[in-house]
Motif scaffolding. Structure first.
Motif, PDB file in Angstrom:
ATOM      1  N   ASN A  43      10.221  -6.039   4.256  1.00 47.46           N
ATOM      2  CA  ASN A  43      10.097  -7.469   3.990  1.00 47.46           C
ATOM      3  C   ASN A  43       9.923  -8.316   5.239  1.00 47.46           C
ATOM      4  N   ASP A  44      10.513  -7.921   6.344  1.00 44.32           N
ATOM      5  CA  ASP A  44      10.394  -8.719   7.567  1.00 44.32           C
ATOM      6  C   ASP A  44       9.242  -8.286   8.460  1.00 44.32           C
ATOM      7  N   THR A  45       8.454  -7.341   7.992  1.00 43.90           N
ATOM      8  CA  THR A  45       7.294  -6.863   8.752  1.00 43.90           C
ATOM      9  C   THR A  45       6.069  -7.622   8.280  1.00 43.90           C
ATOM     10  N   ASP A  46       5.195  -8.021   9.217  1.00 44.82           N
ATOM     11  CA  ASP A  46       3.996  -8.747   8.783  1.00 44.82           C
ATOM     12  C   ASP A  46       3.119  -7.822   7.943  1.00 44.82           C
ATOM     13  N   TYR A  47       2.343  -8.413   7.063  1.00 42.19           N
ATOM     14  CA  TYR A  47       1.560  -7.677   6.062  1.00 42.19           C
ATOM     15  C   TYR A  47       0.768  -6.525   6.677  1.00 42.19           C
ATOM     16  N   TRP A  48       0.026  -6.784   7.723  1.00 47.45           N
ATOM     17  CA  TRP A  48      -0.879  -5.794   8.304  1.00 47.45           C
ATOM     18  C   TRP A  48      -0.120  -4.565   8.817  1.00 47.45           C
ATOM     19  N   ASN A  49       1.120  -4.749   9.229  1.00 46.57           N
ATOM     20  CA  ASN A  49       1.890  -3.661   9.826  1.00 46.57           C
ATOM     21  C   ASN A  49       2.910  -3.020   8.885  1.00 46.57           C
ATOM     22  N   LYS A  50       2.994  -3.480   7.655  1.00 51.45           N
ATOM     23  CA  LYS A  50       3.903  -2.843   6.697  1.00 51.45           C
ATOM     24  C   LYS A  50       3.466  -1.384   6.528  1.00 51.45           C
ATOM     25  N   ALA A  51       4.417  -0.479   6.605  1.00 47.07           N
ATOM     26  CA  ALA A  51       4.093   0.953   6.578  1.00 47.07           C
ATOM     27  C   ALA A  51       3.317   1.354   5.319  1.00 47.07           C
ATOM     28  N   HIS A  52       3.670   0.765   4.170  1.00 47.00           N
ATOM     29  CA  HIS A  52       2.953   1.125   2.945  1.00 47.00           C
ATOM     30  C   HIS A  52       1.518   0.599   2.950  1.00 47.00           C
ATOM     31  N   GLU A  53       1.269  -0.507   3.658  1.00 49.98           N
ATOM     32  CA  GLU A  53      -0.098  -1.016   3.783  1.00 49.98           C
ATOM     33  C   GLU A  53      -0.912  -0.161   4.757  1.00 49.98           C
ATOM     34  N   VAL A  54      -0.280   0.256   5.837  1.00 54.64           N
ATOM     35  CA  VAL A  54      -0.955   1.146   6.794  1.00 54.64           C
ATOM     36  C   VAL A  54      -1.356   2.433   6.075  1.00 54.64           C
ATOM     37  N   ALA A  55      -0.436   2.982   5.282  1.00 56.92           N
ATOM     38  CA  ALA A  55      -0.715   4.212   4.542  1.00 56.92           C
ATOM     39  C   ALA A  55      -1.838   3.998   3.529  1.00 56.92           C
ATOM     40  N   ALA A  56      -1.856   2.850   2.864  1.00 58.61           N
ATOM     41  CA  ALA A  56      -2.900   2.569   1.872  1.00 58.61           C
ATOM     42  C   ALA A  56      -4.258   2.395   2.546  1.00 58.61           C
ATOM     43  N   ARG A  57      -4.275   1.734   3.694  1.00 56.60           N
ATOM     44  CA  ARG A  57      -5.550   1.587   4.414  1.00 56.60           C
ATOM     45  C   ARG A  57      -6.061   2.939   4.906  1.00 56.60           C
ATOM     46  N   ALA A  58      -5.153   3.846   5.195  1.00 56.30           N
ATOM     47  CA  ALA A  58      -5.545   5.154   5.719  1.00 56.30           C
ATOM     48  C   ALA A  58      -6.325   5.992   4.713  1.00 56.30           C
ATOM     49  N   VAL A  59      -6.184   5.726   3.417  1.00 62.90           N
ATOM     50  CA  VAL A  59      -6.913   6.519   2.416  1.00 62.90           C
ATOM     51  C   VAL A  59      -8.282   5.923   2.095  1.00 62.90           C
ATOM     52  N   GLU A  60      -8.544   4.706   2.516  1.00 63.82           N
ATOM     53  CA  GLU A  60      -9.787   4.031   2.133  1.00 63.82           C
ATOM     54  C   GLU A  60     -11.031   4.794   2.587  1.00 63.82           C
ATOM     55  N   GLU A  61     -11.114   5.098   3.854  1.00 59.37           N
ATOM     56  CA  GLU A  61     -12.311   5.753   4.395  1.00 59.37           C
ATOM     57  C   GLU A  61     -12.486   7.173   3.858  1.00 59.37           C
ATOM     58  N   PRO A  62     -11.436   8.002   3.821  1.00 60.99           N
ATOM     59  CA  PRO A  62     -11.631   9.343   3.254  1.00 60.99           C
ATOM     60  C   PRO A  62     -12.062   9.323   1.788  1.00 60.99           C
ATOM     61  N   ILE A  63     -11.519   8.398   1.007  1.00 61.27           N
ATOM     62  CA  ILE A  63     -11.925   8.314  -0.404  1.00 61.27           C
ATOM     63  C   ILE A  63     -13.371   7.832  -0.512  1.00 61.27           C
ATOM     64  N   TRP A  64     -13.757   6.872   0.319  1.00 54.61           N
ATOM     65  CA  TRP A  64     -15.152   6.427   0.331  1.00 54.61           C
ATOM     66  C   TRP A  64     -16.066   7.598   0.688  1.00 54.61           C
ATOM     67  N   ASP A  65     -15.701   8.371   1.702  1.00 57.09           N
ATOM     68  CA  ASP A  65     -16.519   9.517   2.098  1.00 57.09           C
ATOM     69  C   ASP A  65     -16.627  10.519   0.959  1.00 57.09           C
ATOM     70  N   LEU A  66     -15.523  10.770   0.275  1.00 57.77           N
ATOM     71  CA  LEU A  66     -15.534  11.680  -0.862  1.00 57.77           C
ATOM     72  C   LEU A  66     -16.429  11.145  -1.973  1.00 57.77           C
ATOM     73  N   PHE A  67     -16.340   9.843  -2.216  1.00 55.77           N
ATOM     74  CA  PHE A  67     -17.205   9.216  -3.225  1.00 55.77           C
ATOM     75  C   PHE A  67     -18.669   9.415  -2.867  1.00 55.77           C
ATOM     76  N   VAL A  68     -19.017   9.161  -1.615  1.00 56.22           N
ATOM     77  CA  VAL A  68     -20.413   9.292  -1.193  1.00 56.22           C
ATOM     78  C   VAL A  68     -20.889  10.725  -1.396  1.00 56.22           C
ATOM     79  N   LEU A  69     -20.045  11.690  -1.078  1.00 58.01           N
ATOM     80  CA  LEU A  69     -20.436  13.094  -1.218  1.00 58.01           C
ATOM     81  C   LEU A  69     -20.558  13.536  -2.670  1.00 58.01           C
ATOM     82  N   THR A  70     -19.770  12.951  -3.555  1.00 53.18           N
ATOM     83  CA  THR A  70     -19.714  13.467  -4.920  1.00 53.18           C
ATOM     84  C   THR A  70     -20.323  12.570  -5.987  1.00 53.18           C
TER      85      THR A  70
END
Length: 93
Positions: A43-70
């Motif tokens: 709650n006291d961490t700014d949005y961009w640095n919240k661990a769950h947001e960092v983790a969610a951003r980390a899946v964006e590119e791999p999922i996009w790459d998988l989408f492009v391939l499949t």
């Protein structure tokens, strides 16, 4: 560079991947409604640095790459093409 419709597709798939990662975090208990991620209050961490947001951003590119391939060929042929490919999995949600 991607044209505008392609950029919109990419943004859509990445946003979907991001939000589905949050759903996974909630379902597995990693993230609670009180923004506690893996037992750490975010709650006291700014949005961009919240661990769950960092983790969610980390899946964006791999999922996009998988989408492009499949799925990109079906998606690019026509918007119903991607739907038909998805329907072919015959899954009930």
């Amino acid at each position: 560079a991607l044209n505008e419709p392609e950029q919109a597709k990419e943004a859509f798939i990445k946003a979907l991947a991001h939000e589905l990662e949050h759903a996974r975090q909630y379902v597995t208990g990693e993230l609670t409604g009180a923004q506690v991620y893996k037992g750490i209050d975010q709650n006291d961490t700014d949005y961009w640095n919240k661990a769950h947001e960092v983790a969610a951003r980390a899946v964006e590119e791999p999922i996009w790459d998988l989408f492009v391939l499949t799925m990109a060929d079906a998606w690019n042929t026509d918007t119903n093409g991607a739907l038909e490919v998805l329907k072919s999995y015959n899954r009930t949600w």
